[in-house]
Design a protein around this motif. Structure first.
Motif, short mmCIF file in Angstrom:
data_model
loop_
_atom_site.label_atom_id
_atom_site.label_comp_id
_atom_site.label_asym_id
_atom_site.label_seq_id
_atom_site.Cartn_x
_atom_site.Cartn_y
_atom_site.Cartn_z
N LYS A 81 10.41 5.48 17.53
CA LYS A 81 10.29 4.72 18.88
C LYS A 81 9.71 3.50 18.52
O LYS A 81 9.27 3.19 17.59
N LYS A 82 9.90 2.48 19.46
CA LYS A 82 9.37 1.19 19.57
C LYS A 82 7.98 1.34 19.94
O LYS A 82 7.26 1.89 20.92
N VAL A 83 7.10 0.46 19.05
CA VAL A 83 5.73 0.36 19.14
C VAL A 83 5.20 -0.89 19.07
O VAL A 83 5.77 -1.84 18.42
N ALA A 84 3.86 -1.10 19.70
CA ALA A 84 3.10 -2.50 19.63
C ALA A 84 1.84 -2.01 19.03
O ALA A 84 1.17 -0.97 19.06
N VAL A 85 1.16 -3.09 18.09
CA VAL A 85 -0.13 -2.91 17.77
C VAL A 85 -0.71 -4.02 18.35
O VAL A 85 -0.06 -5.22 18.08
N ILE A 86 -2.01 -4.03 18.91
CA ILE A 86 -2.68 -5.36 19.29
C ILE A 86 -3.86 -5.63 18.51
O ILE A 86 -4.76 -4.81 18.26
N GLY A 87 -3.85 -6.77 17.96
CA GLY A 87 -4.90 -7.35 17.05
C GLY A 87 -4.51 -8.48 16.22
O GLY A 87 -3.43 -8.42 16.17
N GLY A 88 -5.47 -8.79 15.41
CA GLY A 88 -5.09 -9.73 14.26
C GLY A 88 -6.26 -9.76 13.17
O GLY A 88 -5.94 -10.64 12.34
N GLY A 89 -6.69 -8.82 13.12
CA GLY A 89 -7.46 -8.50 11.76
C GLY A 89 -7.05 -7.69 10.86
O GLY A 89 -5.61 -7.15 11.09
N ASN A 90 -7.89 -7.27 9.95
CA ASN A 90 -7.35 -6.27 8.80
C ASN A 90 -6.66 -4.84 9.35
O ASN A 90 -5.63 -4.44 9.11
N THR A 91 -7.51 -4.59 10.24
CA THR A 91 -7.30 -3.05 10.85
C THR A 91 -5.77 -3.20 11.61
O THR A 91 -4.88 -2.69 11.36
N ALA A 92 -5.52 -4.23 12.47
CA ALA A 92 -4.36 -4.54 13.11
C ALA A 92 -3.15 -4.58 12.14
O ALA A 92 -2.20 -3.90 12.26
N VAL A 93 -3.36 -5.33 11.08
CA VAL A 93 -2.21 -5.61 10.35
C VAL A 93 -1.84 -4.29 9.33
O VAL A 93 -0.68 -3.74 9.14
N GLU A 94 -2.95 -3.46 9.01
CA GLU A 94 -2.93 -2.39 8.12
C GLU A 94 -1.97 -1.46 9.07
O GLU A 94 -1.20 -0.67 8.69
N GLU A 95 -2.43 -1.33 10.54
CA GLU A 95 -1.81 -0.24 11.59
C GLU A 95 -0.42 -0.64 11.57
O GLU A 95 0.47 0.01 11.59
N ALA A 96 0.08 -1.93 11.72
CA ALA A 96 1.31 -2.40 12.03
C ALA A 96 2.17 -1.94 10.58
O ALA A 96 3.05 -1.50 10.90
N LEU A 97 1.68 -2.28 9.42
CA LEU A 97 2.21 -2.00 8.25
C LEU A 97 2.59 -0.40 8.33
O LEU A 97 3.51 0.08 7.93
N TYR A 98 1.45 0.44 8.67
CA TYR A 98 1.62 2.01 8.39
C TYR A 98 2.68 2.23 9.56
O TYR A 98 3.42 3.19 9.12
N MET A 99 2.70 1.80 10.58
CA MET A 99 3.68 2.25 11.52
C MET A 99 5.34 1.90 11.33
O MET A 99 5.97 2.73 11.91
N THR A 100 5.35 1.04 10.19
CA THR A 100 6.81 1.04 9.84
C THR A 100 7.21 2.21 8.96
O THR A 100 8.31 2.55 8.79
#
Length: 325
Positions: A148-167
């Motif tokens: 599914k299409k997803v979005a991550v909101i944020g710009g710190g380590n947590t957000a980037v890590e979660e965006a990478l994880y979601m791939t």
């Protein structure tokens, strides 16, 4: 008269960490008292589907899991007490906690398992769709958004890590950030920019999480450009708010060493804090993993560390008494 409750092991917090400590402490004969705090059961009581806690082949419910943990702790001898602690005294043993009604709790050792809360955006639409497409933990809930299409909101380590994880689950991940640059570490940014399945919406703030469908769930996010004010919609089925966590350590400022982010500092590889006899476990000391199973693991560690501390203290006290005699 003010009531006083005394125990060998006093535990503050009743999430997976606190209840695991209670189970191990009770089995070691320390008759622990668990002061449950303002949210008995911790964050899992606000979680619906849990699919990553070991031992259950089918999806389970977070509140049910915490009820079972509490029942197990009580079955082996732990005592649950509901109170909101407003004052602590860690200057000497036994340690003292005071509830908002004046009740005093004392313990020869103290295990702190007060947890941490995810920071949210504070939008009514966010509250409405929590658990129905909006989450604050990609590691916990990302599996439910496979394909599914997803979005991550944020710009710190947590957000980037979660965006990478979601791939790992989604071929279409959008990172929404209100500024034109990220705060995350450079190596994480490089990995993010290089990933073909992630796109970034710069200078963008969430206006609204959009509900729809049957059963109702997240179908999109209305995003406002912070420069132009223009509002556009991103079609997604999962939205992960990743703007940080707040550890519940306000009580312990000035009493225990905290790290730069406000988490309780512990010795590497243990749950020992800066005060001998005080131990910390779960999300209040763990800003990296923040999972129910790791919280439970550190709860076990805290109980074992506390048991060893008491055994050594008792041995030393016996030796001193023999010398004095």
């Amino acid at each position: 008269m003010t009531a006083t409750h005394s125990t060998r092991m006093l535990i503050l917090g009743s999430g997976p960490a606190g209840l695991s400590a209670a189970i191990y402490g009770a089995r070691a004969g320390m008759a622990p008292i668990v002061v449950q705090g303002i949210q008995p059961g911790g964050q899992l009581t606000t979680t619906t589907d849990v699919e990553n806690y070991p031992g259950f082949r089918d999806v389970i419910q977070g509140p049910w899991l915490m009820e079972e943990m509490q029942a197990q702790a009580e079955h082996v001898g732990a005592q649950m007490m509901w109170d909101h602690i407003v004052e602590v005294d860690l200057s000497q043993r036994p340690f003292r906690l005071i509830g908002d009604g004046g009740t005093v709790y004392t313990g020869d050792v103290l295990v702190i398992a007060t947890g941490a809360q995810a920071k949210w955006l504070g939008l009514p639409s966010e509250e409405h769709l929590k658990g129905k497409g909006v989450s604050a933990c990609a590691t916990c809930d990302g599996f439910f958004y496979r394909g599914k299409k997803v979005a991550v909101i944020g710009g710190g380590n947590t957000a980037v890590e979660e965006a990478l994880y979601m791939t790992n689950h989604s071929h279409d991940v959008t990172l929404i950030h209100r500024r034109d640059s990220l705060r995350a570490e450079k190596i994480l940014q490089e990995r993010l920019f290089a990933h073909p399945n992630i796109k970034i919406l710069w200078n963008s703030a969430v206006d609204k999480f959009v509900a729809g469908g049957e059963p109702e769930g997240l179908v999109g996010i209305d995003v406002r450009n912070t420069v132009t004010g223009e509002v556009s919609r991103v079609d997604v089925e999962g939205g992960f708010v990743a703007i940080g966590h707040s550890p519940a350590t306000e009580l312990f400022k000035g009493h225990l060493e905290l790290d730069g982010d406000g988490y309780i500092a512990v010795e590497t590889g243990s749950t020992r804090t800066s005060v001998p006899g005080v131990f910390a476990c779960g999300d209040v000391m763990d800003k990296v993993y923040r999972q129910a199973v790791t919280a439970a693991g550190t709860g076990c560690m805290a109980a074992l560390d506390a048991e060893r501390f008491l055994a050594e203290a008792d041995f030393e006290a016996t030796n001193r008494a023999d010398v004095a005699a």
